[in-house]
Design a protein around this motif. Structure first.
Motif, short mmCIF file in Angstrom:
data_model
loop_
_atom_site.label_atom_id
_atom_site.label_comp_id
_atom_site.label_asym_id
_atom_site.label_seq_id
_atom_site.Cartn_x
_atom_site.Cartn_y
_atom_site.Cartn_z
N PHE A 141 0.92 -1.12 0.03
CA PHE A 141 0.10 0.11 -0.10
C PHE A 141 0.80 1.13 0.01
O PHE A 141 0.48 2.13 -0.77
N LEU A 142 1.81 1.05 0.80
CA LEU A 142 2.57 2.21 0.86
C LEU A 142 3.93 2.66 -0.04
O LEU A 142 4.85 3.37 -0.25
N ALA A 143 3.91 1.35 -1.17
CA ALA A 143 5.10 1.46 -1.98
C ALA A 143 5.06 2.56 -2.94
O ALA A 143 6.26 2.91 -3.44
N LYS A 144 4.19 3.62 -2.99
CA LYS A 144 4.26 4.83 -3.90
C LYS A 144 5.12 5.80 -3.06
O LYS A 144 5.54 6.66 -3.76
N LEU A 145 5.30 5.39 -1.91
CA LEU A 145 6.04 6.50 -1.07
C LEU A 145 7.52 6.05 -0.88
O LEU A 145 7.71 4.99 -0.85
N SER A 146 8.38 6.90 -0.43
CA SER A 146 9.81 6.50 -0.40
C SER A 146 9.79 6.08 1.19
O SER A 146 8.76 6.09 2.05
N PRO A 147 10.86 5.22 1.60
CA PRO A 147 10.61 4.69 3.02
C PRO A 147 10.43 6.01 3.94
O PRO A 147 9.97 5.69 4.90
N GLU A 148 11.30 6.87 3.68
CA GLU A 148 11.07 7.81 4.71
C GLU A 148 10.23 8.56 4.74
O GLU A 148 9.46 9.02 5.82
N ASP A 149 9.19 8.93 3.67
CA ASP A 149 7.70 9.40 3.63
C ASP A 149 6.95 8.42 4.49
O ASP A 149 6.15 8.88 5.02
N ALA A 150 7.08 7.22 4.07
CA ALA A 150 6.18 5.93 4.81
C ALA A 150 6.26 6.12 6.38
O ALA A 150 5.42 5.95 6.99
N ALA A 151 7.64 6.08 6.76
CA ALA A 151 7.91 6.28 8.16
C ALA A 151 7.45 7.50 8.87
O ALA A 151 6.77 7.58 9.91
N ARG A 152 7.47 8.67 8.15
CA ARG A 152 6.85 10.03 8.39
C ARG A 152 5.40 9.79 8.47
O ARG A 152 4.94 10.45 9.47
N LEU A 153 4.81 9.15 7.47
CA LEU A 153 3.30 9.12 7.64
C LEU A 153 2.77 8.36 8.93
O LEU A 153 1.81 9.09 9.59
N ARG A 154 3.34 7.21 9.23
CA ARG A 154 3.22 6.74 10.50
C ARG A 154 3.26 7.46 11.55
O ARG A 154 2.51 7.45 12.70
N GLU A 155 4.37 8.01 11.73
CA GLU A 155 4.71 8.94 12.84
C GLU A 155 3.75 10.16 13.01
O GLU A 155 3.13 10.16 13.94
N LEU A 156 3.29 10.78 12.04
CA LEU A 156 2.30 11.81 11.81
C LEU A 156 0.93 11.22 12.48
O LEU A 156 0.43 11.92 13.18
N LEU A 157 0.56 10.02 12.00
CA LEU A 157 -0.71 9.52 12.15
C LEU A 157 -0.61 8.87 13.90
O LEU A 157 -1.59 9.14 14.50
N ASP A 158 0.34 8.50 14.19
CA ASP A 158 0.58 8.08 15.48
C ASP A 158 0.20 9.52 16.49
O ASP A 158 -0.21 9.28 17.48
N LYS A 159 0.91 10.40 16.05
CA LYS A 159 0.80 11.76 17.04
C LYS A 159 -0.70 12.13 16.94
O LYS A 159 -1.24 12.64 17.91
N LEU A 160 -1.34 11.85 15.75
CA LEU A 160 -2.84 12.49 15.80
C LEU A 160 -3.61 11.60 16.55
O LEU A 160 -4.58 12.25 17.35
N ILE A 161 -3.15 10.41 16.81
CA ILE A 161 -4.11 9.58 17.52
C ILE A 161 -3.66 9.26 18.92
O ILE A 161 -4.49 8.90 19.77
#
Length: 134
Positions: A114-134
């Motif tokens: 699912f995250l393959a369109k993102l760079s590994p850094e962007d995928a990690a950052r997305l998880r980090e940001l979503l974690d902050k939100l929840i």
């Protein structure tokens, strides 16, 4: 434009993710919600149905139905709470542990796809940001 609204984006990202994880879990006979319950129940000390429901933020009635389903699939077992016979303690069976392990690996692979369109850094950052939100 409504396609840029956060609610729209999160909803449709979740729908797309489900298109990956649903089929990935089919061979294990569980869905994402059931895998989440197995994950919560995977603790050193057995949890009561109420404790598991609280951790997942779902109502008790829904949790009872989910435990009934998982018990029917022989993935969990219930026993009376030693200090309070009104409560049930729920534990994973060996089959439940195997399903959690294998299904978890399948979900990890589906998430990577699912995250393959993102760079590994962007995928990690997305998880980090979503974690902050929840």
């Amino acid at each position: 434009m409504s396609r840029r609204r956060l609610g729209y984006l999160l909803k449709h990202a979740n729908l797309r993710l489900a298109q990956h994880t649903g089929p990935a879990l089919e061979p294990y006979g569980v869905d994402g919600r059931e895998l989440a319950v197995l994950n919560v129940l995977d603790s050193a000390d057995p949890l009561s149905q109420q404790e598991a429901a609280a951790r997942l933020r779902i109502d008790r009635t829904t949790m009872v139905a989910m435990i009934d389903t998982l018990e029917g699939k022989k993935l969990v077992s219930r026993r009376p709470h030693p200090g309070d016979r009104r409560k049930n303690m729920v534990e994973l069976t060996p089959r439940g542990r195997d399903t959690l392990r294998d299904g978890g690996q399948a979900v990890d692979e589906a998430e990577r796809a699912f995250l393959a369109k993102l760079s590994p850094e962007d995928a990690a950052r997305l998880r980090e940001l979503l974690d902050k939100l929840i």
